[in-house]
Design an enzyme around this catalytic site. Structure first.
Site, mmCIF file in Angstrom:
data_model
loop_
_atom_site.group_PDB
_atom_site.id
_atom_site.type_symbol
_atom_site.label_atom_id
_atom_site.label_comp_id
_atom_site.label_asym_id
_atom_site.label_seq_id
_atom_site.Cartn_x
_atom_site.Cartn_y
_atom_site.Cartn_z
ATOM 1 N N VAL A 11 -30.187 27.617 38.047
ATOM 2 C CA VAL A 11 -31.531 26.934 37.768
ATOM 3 C C VAL A 11 -31.700 26.458 36.258
ATOM 4 O O VAL A 11 -32.532 25.525 36.068
ATOM 5 C CB VAL A 11 -32.944 27.618 38.135
ATOM 6 C CG1 VAL A 11 -33.163 28.852 37.297
ATOM 7 C CG2 VAL A 11 -34.014 26.527 38.297
ATOM 8 N N SER A 12 -30.991 27.073 35.341
ATOM 9 C CA SER A 12 -31.160 26.975 33.918
ATOM 10 C C SER A 12 -30.016 26.010 33.257
ATOM 11 O O SER A 12 -28.973 26.370 33.501
ATOM 12 C CB SER A 12 -30.923 28.156 33.152
ATOM 13 O OG SER A 12 -30.932 28.031 31.773
#
EC number: 5.99.1.4
Length: 194
Positions: A11-12
Site C-alpha cells: 500500500v505504501s
C-alpha cells in the site's frame, strides 16, 4: 555478506520506491535481502498513529511528493484508484507463493508492487486483476486460508516487537532504516562497517 530484511506493505508508495532503489543503494556491497510483508495498518494501530493518506493535508503532500520523487529516481509510479486501498489480498498472495515460514523472493514482491503501482491507476483489488495475478504467481497455498492469515498477523506483531513503526524499513544487524530517504544512510553505515 550482510543480511538485510526489507519490511514492506504494498500500500505504501515509499515502499515501492525503496524496493526499486535498494539494488542501486547496495551496489558493491555483498548482501542478501529477505523480503518480509507486514500490514502497515497494524503498525499504525500498534503505535496509535494515522497513515499519511488518512490526514487530508498530508495526503495531498504525500501524493505530490511521491510523484516528484518517482520522477527523480526514475521509477515508474501511477497512483492506484482507490488509494489507500486494502493491501491484504496482495500481502497474503505473496506469502501463499512460498512454503509456510518462508518469505517471498524479489520476483514475487516485484509482481505485487507492479500490480499496485504500475497499472495506469487501476484498482489493485479489482477481482479480475487479482485473479490474473494469482494465476501468474501460482501460489502454493490458499491466499485466503487461515494459515496464511495467521502468518501475516504474526509477521506484523514481530515487526512491532522489533520497533518498526512504518514501511519501508530495512533491518540490518538489529538497526532499522526507515523510508526510501534512509537508503543512502544505510549504504554509508554498511560501507563504514566494512
Amino acid at each position: 555478506m550482510k543480511s538485510l530484511v526489507f519490511h514492506y506493505d504494498v500500500v505504501s508508495p515509499y515502499a515501492w520506491l525503496a524496493f526499486e532503489r535498494l539494488p542501486q543503494a547496495m551496489e558493491g556491497i555483498s548482501h542478501a535481502v529477505a523480503y518480509r510483508p507486514v500490514l502497515f495498518a497494524g503498525l499504525l494501530k500498534a503505535h496509535g498513529h494515522k497513515g499519511p493518506a488518512e490526514i487530508p493535508g498530508k495526503r495531498e503532500w504525500t501524493y505530490r511528493q511521491v510523484d516528484w520523487l518517482a520522477r527523480q529516481l526514475g521509477v515508474p509510479l501511477q497512483l492506484p484508484q482507490p488509494h489507500p486501498f486494502n493491501p491484504l489480498a496482495l500481502l497474503r498472495l505473496g506469502l501463499a507463493c512460498v512454503p509456510a515460514g518462508q518469505m517471498p523472493g524479489r520476483r514475487i514482491v516485484e509482481a505485487l508492487f507492479r500490480h499496485a503501482w504500475c497499472a495506469d491507476g487501476a484498482d489493485p483489488n479489482d477481482p479480475h486483476r487479482l485473479q490474473a495475478l494469482q494465476a501468474d504467481l501460482e501460489p502454493l497455498r490458499d491466499p485466503q486460508g487461515d494459515e496464511v492469515k495467521a502468518e501475516l498477523r504474526a509477521l506484523t506483531d514481530q515487526a512491532v516487537a522489533r520497533g518498526l513503526f512504518g514501511v519501508p524499513t530495512v533491518e540490518v544487524d538489529g538497526r532499522l532504516y526507515w523510508g526510501v530517504d534512509a537508503l543512502p544512510m544505510l549504504r554509508e553505515d554498511l560501507l563504514a562497517a566494512g
